[in-house]
Enzyme design. Structure first.
Site, PDB file in Angstrom:
ATOM      1  N   LYS A  84       0.282  -0.933   0.032  1.00 16.10           N
ATOM      2  CA  LYS A  84       0.136  -0.056  -0.083  1.00 16.10           C
ATOM      3  C   LYS A  84       0.719   1.584   0.292  1.00 16.10           C
ATOM      4  O   LYS A  84       0.903   2.725  -0.556  1.00 16.10           O
ATOM      5  CB  LYS A  84      -0.929   0.026   1.156  1.00 16.10           C
ATOM      6  N   GLU A 106     -10.016   5.230   2.938  1.00 12.67           N
ATOM      7  CA  GLU A 106     -10.537   5.003   3.227  1.00 12.67           C
ATOM      8  C   GLU A 106     -10.380   3.347   4.334  1.00 12.67           C
ATOM      9  O   GLU A 106      -8.610   3.161   3.139  1.00 12.67           O
ATOM     10  CB  GLU A 106     -11.691   4.364   2.557  1.00 12.67           C
ATOM     11  N   SER A 372       2.283  -9.999  -1.034  1.00  6.59           N
ATOM     12  CA  SER A 372       1.161  -8.375  -0.913  1.00  6.59           C
ATOM     13  C   SER A 372       1.566  -8.072   0.080  1.00  6.59           C
ATOM     14  O   SER A 372       2.288  -6.318   0.530  1.00  6.59           O
ATOM     15  CB  SER A 372      -0.019  -8.121  -1.359  1.00  6.59           C
TER      16      SER A 372
HETATM   17  C1  LIG Z   1      -1.518  -7.071   1.916  1.00  2.00           C
HETATM   18  C2  LIG Z   1      -3.075  -6.274   1.462  1.00  2.00           C
HETATM   19  N1  LIG Z   1      -3.065  -7.100   0.037  1.00  2.00           N
HETATM   20  C3  LIG Z   1      -4.201  -6.367  -1.062  1.00  2.00           C
HETATM   21  C4  LIG Z   1      -4.570  -6.337  -0.453  1.00  2.00           C
HETATM   22  C5  LIG Z   1      -5.995  -6.488  -1.397  1.00  2.00           C
HETATM   23  O1  LIG Z   1      -5.850  -4.613  -2.501  1.00  2.00           O
HETATM   24  P1  LIG Z   1      -5.614  -4.799  -3.635  1.00  2.00           P
HETATM   25  O2  LIG Z   1      -6.409  -5.488  -4.325  1.00  2.00           O
HETATM   26  O3  LIG Z   1      -5.458  -3.109  -4.366  1.00  2.00           O
HETATM   27  O4  LIG Z   1      -4.367  -4.953  -4.295  1.00  2.00           O
HETATM   28  C6  LIG Z   1      -4.991  -5.542   1.042  1.00  2.00           C
HETATM   29  C7  LIG Z   1      -5.902  -4.756   0.764  1.00  2.00           C
HETATM   30  O5  LIG Z   1      -6.328  -4.246   2.108  1.00  2.00           O
HETATM   31  C8  LIG Z   1      -3.634  -5.263   1.710  1.00  2.00           C
HETATM   32  O6  LIG Z   1      -3.850  -5.010   2.810  1.00  2.00           O
END
Ligand SMILES: Cc1ncc(COP(=O)(O)O)c(C=O)c1O
Lengths: 390, 262
Positions: A84, A106, A372
């Site tokens: 993020k 948000e 992620s």
């Molecule tokens: C670690 C992590 N991965 C993925 C996501 C999902 O978001 P996005 O699909 O935009 O990557 C989030 C959302 O809070 C997250 O915290």
């Protein structure tokens, strides 16, 4: 038709009051990108402060278990614990560039809220974060982190009290305070220019992965997986590979199973509609009312998806799959035990799908999973689900 | 749709199906009998980003009461049988889109709808809607707000039908104590640049605000949250709800009428 389409998807379906602000944002973003000094500042913060580039880790144990060459892109190692921050540093610098005095955001899992609070703290901009009451309950640790970082968390008590309602409330705030405030959206959703801008900020994930895998393996991967909530970590990873012969798989929240209706799989089980300013796949009833969603991971608990993913689905360029909460919890535990890495529940979705895709791969095939985020924020919730704490 | 009027018009907004179909029609009739000049019906939506808490709660009540798109057209039809009053629909885009744009406009028109405002459809996204509105003889209404640039105002004026909806302030719907200076400034900006009547809405609730706006050049006043507040207060005594609504509208109408009689 307005600017900012991905095929037929995207657009700017917002109340008139915001049209001026979106135009201003689009122009400012253009100037920001062309401004060498701004880009150097962003690069500085990403490398010296956030910890880029992140590693592309070869996983010996998973590789022997899966029967192929498995790499993890380690966005979990970034400051804040998730991808993020790539976006929040970018947008917060842009907000400063635009002379905005206040950031609102948000958050679902709380990761984007934390990443915005971090960016606001280091760049000296006050931050207020909207968060649904349900999510506040299941992501307590992040709520506390945000307040430690000096951000104000505003509980959202309307609608389903999760991520979509937090976005509604942030949009209402923005309509009211549009002259002084930048709305720092956390994913590739919302009206143009957000989906494009957030993708650009997150594309560094894929750009680095490409370089790293070429260095390590001398060729591109065979398959890349990423989880899809709004879709920002996935598009950030996929975008630099779209023109290559690489199989790309986005993994959505299957919740209790697609057949139960309790999930967050907009691409796998939704239909075309407009939510939060964009035409895209959404979960809705026959009259266009948006449906409640469910996922074990708050970050994927969202009834729509970034419009670019909708286009990529229709074009069959990216495959989209969904995995259930149960499969996710298994993957969560698998990575923790086999590699000593506790993944975010969101990221564990990509991993869960990887345990299925592995059967289609040969020993020398290369699989990259976008990790992620890290799972510290989820530990208490998982312990609760396993009955270890009340 | 306000053509030929000399006195300023009072436009009353209620949420369709709040708290259910029968009660909503009953309120609509009370609104009409009290002398409202135009009836504006809001189609409830699960995610009403342009609305404040009052209308959000009304939307939730209506949806819980079983409101849906079929019922919307039934309600319009029932009111149309009762009165010739012009009916304007306020809706979010997804409701129209999901029905099929073409089908929605045709059904709306045959139910007796006169005009439609899609809150989250700026003029840039309106090509298909405007064409359909023209085909089925419904006015396509657009918003102008204090943040609308001169260039976009030009564009909006070239597409707008019915009346021009001036948003009195930045923000969402909901009652506000004071009239924002933006409202009068906005009337000044637009006055004389269009043949369309200027209707001002968002936040208006008192007779005093009404006379200020009329004096400032407004042709019509739109009142929504204040009416919905009355409905919400009397959910368990519907006859009182209807009579309170009626006397409120009469007071507000007087405030708009007085000025012209001076
Ligand atoms: C670690 C992590 N991965 C993925 C996501 C999902 O978001 P996005 O699909 O935009 O990557 C989030 C959302 O809070 C997250 O915290």
């Amino acid at each position: 038709m307005t600017r900012g389409r991905f095929g037929e998807y995207g657009g700017q379906y917002v109340p008139e009051t915001l049209m001026g602000a979106l135009g201003e944002l689009e122009n400012a973003y253009q100037r920001f990108r062309e401004n060498k000094e701004s880009m150097a500042t962003l690069h500085h913060y990403l490398t010296e402060y956030a910890g880029r580039p992140t590693k592309l880790t070869f996983c010996e144990n998973l590789s022997s278990l899966f029967g192929c060459r498995v790499y993890l892109k380690r966005e979990d190692l970034l400051h804040g614990g998730a991808h993020k921050i790539n976006n929040t540093l970018g947008q917060a610098l842009l907000a400063k560039f635009m002379g905005k005095e206040r950031l609102i955001a948000e958050t679902g899992a709380g990761q984007h809220g934390v990443a915005t609070a971090i960016a606001g703290a280091v760049l000296g901009i006050p931050v207020e974060v909207y968060m649904g009451e349900v999510d506040i309950e299941r992501q307590r640790l992040n709520v506390y982190r945000m307040s430690l970082l000096g951000a104000r968390v505003i509980p959202v008590t309307t609608g389903t009290r999760t991520l979509k309602d937090a976005i509604n409330e942030a949009l209402r705030d923005w309509v009211t305070n549009v002259k002084t405030t930048h709305y720092l959206i956390g994913s590739v959703v919302g009206p143009h220019p957000y989906p494009r801008m957030v993708r650009d900020f997150q594309s560094i994930i894929g750009v680095e992965t490409r370089e790293q895998i070429l260095t390590k393996e001398g060729r591109l991967p065979d398959v890349i997986l990423a989880c899809v909530g709004g879709g920002s970590n996935a598009i950030g990873m996929f975008y630099p590979f779209l023109k290559d012969d690489v199989r790309l798989i986005g993994v959505e929240a299957g919740g209790k199973g697609l057949e139960t209706g309790e999930h967050g799989a907009s691409l796998c089980a939704g239909s075309k509609g407009v939510l939060h300013g964009a035409l895209t796949y959404v979960l809705q009833d026959a009259d266009g009312q948006i449906l409640n969603t469910h996922s074990v991971s708050a970050g994927l608990d969202y009834p729509a998806v970034g419009p670019e993913h909708s286009m990529l689905k229709d074009a069959h360029r990216v495959e989209y799959a969904a995995v259930t909460d149960t499969e996710v919890l298994e993957a969560f535990s698998l990575l923790s035990r086999k590699e000593g890495i506790i993944p975010a529940l969101e990221s564990a979705h990509a991993l869960a799908q990887a345990t299925k895709v592995k059967d289609e791969l040969e020993k020398d095939d290369i699989m990259v999973i976008n990790l992620s985020g890290r799972g510290d924020k989820d530990v208490v919730e998982v312990a609760r689900l396993e009955g270890m704490v009340p | 749709m306000l053509a030929g009027r000399s006195a300023p018009a009072f436009i009353a907004f209620i949420v369709a199906g709040d708290p259910d179909r029968a009660k909503c029609v009953q309120i609509a009739k009370a609104v009409i009998d009290a002398g409202a000049d135009i009836l504006e019906l809001g189609m409830p939506f699960s995610d009403p980003v342009a609305d404040g808490p009052t209308i959000q709660r009304a939307d939730e009540r209506a949806l819980q009461g079983g409101m849906n798109t079929d019922l919307l057209f039934d309600i319009i039809r029932e009111i149309r049988e009762y009165s010739e009053i012009p009916i304007v629909l306020l809706t979010y885009f997804n409701i129209v889109y999901k029905r099929g744009m073409d089908r929605f406009y045709h059904e709306a028109s045959s139910a007796g709808l006169d005009a439609i405002l899609i809150v989250d459809m700026p003029v840039e996204e309106s090509e298909e809607a405007s064409r359909l509105a023209y085909d089925v003889s419904i006015h396509q209404i657009f918003l102008v707000t204090p943040t609308t640039s001169a260039k976009r105002l030009e564009l909006i004026l070239s597409k707008a039908g019915g009346f021009l909806y001036l948003v009195s302030t930045l923000g969402v719907t909901g009652v506000r104590k004071k009239l924002s200076a933006d409202a009068l400034h906005l009337i000044e900006r637009v006055k004389g640049r269009t043949h369309l009547p200027l209707a001002v809405g968002f936040g208006i609730s008192t007779p005093d605000q009404v006379s200020q706006l009329i004096r400032g050049g407004a042709d019509a006043i739109i009142v929504g949250s204040a009416l919905v507040d009355i409905i919400e207060k009397h959910l368990h005594d519907w006859n009182t709800a209807c009579s309170e609504i009626a006397s409120y509208i009469k007071r507000m109408k007087q405030a708009s009428g007085e000025y012209k009689q001076e």
